[in-house]
Scaffold this motif. Sequence first.
Motif, PDB file in Angstrom:
ATOM      1  N   PRO A  31      81.457  28.393  30.853  1.00  0.00           N
ATOM      2  CA  PRO A  31      82.148  29.206  31.860  1.00  0.00           C
ATOM      3  C   PRO A  31      82.737  30.483  31.247  1.00  0.00           C
ATOM      4  N   ALA A  32      83.213  30.392  29.991  1.00  0.00           N
ATOM      5  CA  ALA A  32      83.799  31.584  29.356  1.00  0.00           C
ATOM      6  C   ALA A  32      82.740  32.666  29.188  1.00  0.00           C
ATOM      7  N   ALA A  89      82.755  39.909  33.853  1.00  0.00           N
ATOM      8  CA  ALA A  89      83.866  40.866  33.770  1.00  0.00           C
ATOM      9  C   ALA A  89      83.381  42.188  33.179  1.00  0.00           C
ATOM     10  N   GLN A  90      82.534  42.098  32.153  1.00  0.00           N
ATOM     11  CA  GLN A  90      82.064  43.323  31.511  1.00  0.00           C
ATOM     12  C   GLN A  90      81.201  44.142  32.466  1.00  0.00           C
ATOM     13  N   THR A 150      71.094  43.333  27.866  1.00  0.00           N
ATOM     14  CA  THR A 150      71.973  42.765  26.843  1.00  0.00           C
ATOM     15  C   THR A 150      72.730  41.540  27.350  1.00  0.00           C
ATOM     16  N   ASN A 151      73.228  41.575  28.580  1.00  0.00           N
ATOM     17  CA  ASN A 151      74.072  40.475  29.048  1.00  0.00           C
ATOM     18  C   ASN A 151      73.431  39.566  30.094  1.00  0.00           C
ATOM     19  N   TRP A 152      72.357  40.037  30.687  1.00  0.00           N
ATOM     20  CA  TRP A 152      71.702  39.220  31.730  1.00  0.00           C
ATOM     21  C   TRP A 152      70.218  39.119  31.395  1.00  0.00           C
ATOM     22  N   PHE A 184      83.755  43.559  25.658  1.00  0.00           N
ATOM     23  CA  PHE A 184      84.529  43.848  26.870  1.00  0.00           C
ATOM     24  C   PHE A 184      85.760  44.679  26.503  1.00  0.00           C
ATOM     25  N   PHE A 185      86.468  44.230  25.474  1.00  0.00           N
ATOM     26  CA  PHE A 185      87.699  44.952  25.123  1.00  0.00           C
ATOM     27  C   PHE A 185      87.402  46.319  24.488  1.00  0.00           C
TER      28      PHE A 185
END
Lengths: 503, 381
Positions: A6-7, A14-15, A83-85, A470-471
């Motif tokens: 989940p994280a 969120a990103q 990159t993320n999906w 993200f940060f």
Amino acid sequence: MEQITPALIDWSRAQFAMTAMYHWLFVPLTLGLSMIMGIMETLYVRTGDAFWKKTAKFWMKVFGINFAVGVATGLILEFQFGTNWSNYSWFVGDIFGAPLAIEGILAFFMEATFIAVMFWGWNKVSKGFHLASTWLTGIGATVSAWWILVANTWMQHPVGMTFNPETVRNEMTDFFAVAFQPMAVTKFFHSVLSGWVFAAVFVIGVSCWYLLRKRHVKFALSSIRIAAVFGLVASLVVAFTGDKSGYEVARHQPMKLAALENLQEGGNAQGLEIAFGIKIPYMLSLLSTRTPDGYVPGINNILEGGYVQPDGRVALSVQEKMRRGKIAVQALSDFREGQALADETKTETARDTLNAYAEYFGYGYVENPQDLVPATGLLFWSFRVMVGLGMLFILFFLVALFLGYRDKIAQSRCRWFYYVAIVCVPLAMIAGQAGWIVAEVGRQPWAIQDLLPVNAAVSSLAPGAVKTTFFVFLVLFFILLVAEIGIMLKAVAKGPEEIENAQ
Amino acid sequence: MFTYEFLQNYWWFVVSLLGAILVFLLFVQGGNSLIFTLGRNEQERSLLINSTGRKWEFTFTTLATFGGAFFASFPLFYSTSFGGAYWIWLLILLSFVLQAVSYEFQGKLGNLLGKRTYQVFLVLNGFLGPFLLGAAVATFFNGSNFVVNKTNMSSVMMPVISRWGNAWHGLDACLDPWNLILGFAVFFLARLLGNLYFINNIDDAQLQPRLRRRLLVDTVPFLLFFLAFVIRTLLKSGFAVDPQTGRIFMEPYKYLHNFLQMPVVSVLFLTGVAGVLFGLGKSIFCNRYNKGIWFAGIGTVLTVLALFLCVGYNHTAYYPSNLDLQSSLTLANSCSSPFTLRTMAIVSVLVPFVLAYIVYAWRSIDKKKLTRTELEEEHGY
């Protein structure tokens, strides 16, 4: 070994959400300003009055400040699909990649090429060529938005494709169904013209600030008149397409509609809640079915099924869809196994099962029916903020038009309007953000409606890695936003100084 | 008429061409890496920044289109490389984002970080952009560490098809010195192209001799890195595909064989290298010659195009995996469906039209060279 946790899903979402929302702070302004600049330069070319040239140049300067951030964040969004999906990229890349590629080839190059002529061509090319370049910059940006919104619509309502178990992905079968589906047309006009509304509010807000300070009065009045007409037309189209969009959502994404209304139990002749329990009778039914006593399913109805859908079929319960989805996913596994063993019977049986249940494939990855309910509280209020502000802007442009064309606006008793106009600038930004929350949070957990939930779309990464980026983006975006606002404020404060000299 | 294989090759050509044009357009980055080296005062730096600042959108747009076209035509590369080599791609993105805003922000009042910081961002992107892109492309020849298993899609708990083999997620590319060597070669090439572009674009008596001197200084490391990479690549084993079974195996001298078996690609490569060398040489030795960018630029496009074609055509795995040889990506196992490739091929017919208006617009802006006087009069950064 990396796992889907989940994280990981939350940080990846969120990103992407942060980048998309940040992108939409700048893009609507550039979409709308490009049109307003075009109108002003057209007036310059037609009348030969240098005043219009200077006016257009001032708004071009503001456009330039925004353009770069919009382009940069757009690039991040495009690459984040990979990159993320990454699983998403393979599972639907055959369809989804095409609009992105076409955007680059047909639209983005047009914008990038002619923006250079627009900024540096004043003394190098003819008046006519320069005017064409200004319009082509805007048209390039708008066509670019078309293809991106086509891609986004396809995620909300996937059409024109079929699942191929051999390649384990969806493949395009009808390009025109993807590129020109009615929902894409609605989304295009709704989103792009909301950008025009934002730009019109921005132009009026900045102009009113000058009127408040008694500076650049002629410039401000001329800008207000143009922006008010432009904004009024745009805001009416946004309202019309918003209504159409609601109807389409009711047909294709009933859970989104139920969540927007926080409608737990639906039924016939449903009223629309304005807020705090105050309802307009029959309105929700009317908006979503076009009949006052039409049936609108609530969240529980959708989970339990059993009602008749707009397409005439009886809705299945989510449990049943999940069961069928699991059969489809298992059939894929059997198909692959059959292929590996060269067992033709097994392969063909699995293919038939898969074809029969392909529609529910995405439900195979859903663990709990409640996972299919998006964040109702956030959606309920975002929707009301979006619609409420949208209506406010129609009124705002009417007043601006009335005051502007009767020359009352420069009188000191209209000071109240100056303050209203300045406050409306951030409100217009908020309306746009709320709109995208409605569209995107409303379809959770689906990356592609009914086809692929986010937990099957994400890249295999350590949550810490995504959290770190993200940060990094958060800090970068924040710094750039402060810098951007600082630059805009200075540019506005400095104002179109040369115009005064030209007069 | 258009077989599936033809369409795959056609799209590999288009992606390769876009990649090649992108490397040429990295002259913007290369030029930016020189702003503090060549610009001795604010006015000179402003000249340099305004010169590349009128072209950066082309580089950016080509990068975006390269990404979009790769996504549409070879989606498995998009998911495997971008999702796997996460850090390297995000660093590239980050550096380009900094570049995009820095032009507009650096000269403006109220920009928060000060002019110099944004100029440093331009230099940072000037180094990182070409270097990391070069290193990423080198992995096409040297391999990466990933596993692709499409059957994973049927595992409900862990359905990800492409997975990286270690926690470094792309930074492991830096452990192979040959990736770094191509990175440095591309960086120095971008610098040389940037320099040649300045020579052509800026009409300034003080800057010109300094530009030419710098050209010589950067040519030496470029040639060393580039030749080292090419010679080593020709001598090393490559990732070959058996056209009948699709099995991937190591073949000694694979890339040398590819060049020998595809003479057109060899001719492209040699013509390209000759063009780059001619553009550089003539600009170094003839003080008034300013057309070097065209020879070196077109030469760069041809050379890079030939390298991409060499790594993709002739039954070669263009994105190989060292961890699991059979996971390596080939044109056939990573491309889009015939329908999508055909549809996109029809759209690509418009590309010459796009190129034509780019050339027209570019020429209309560049017919007058950039001077100090113009900066004072016109919209500038």
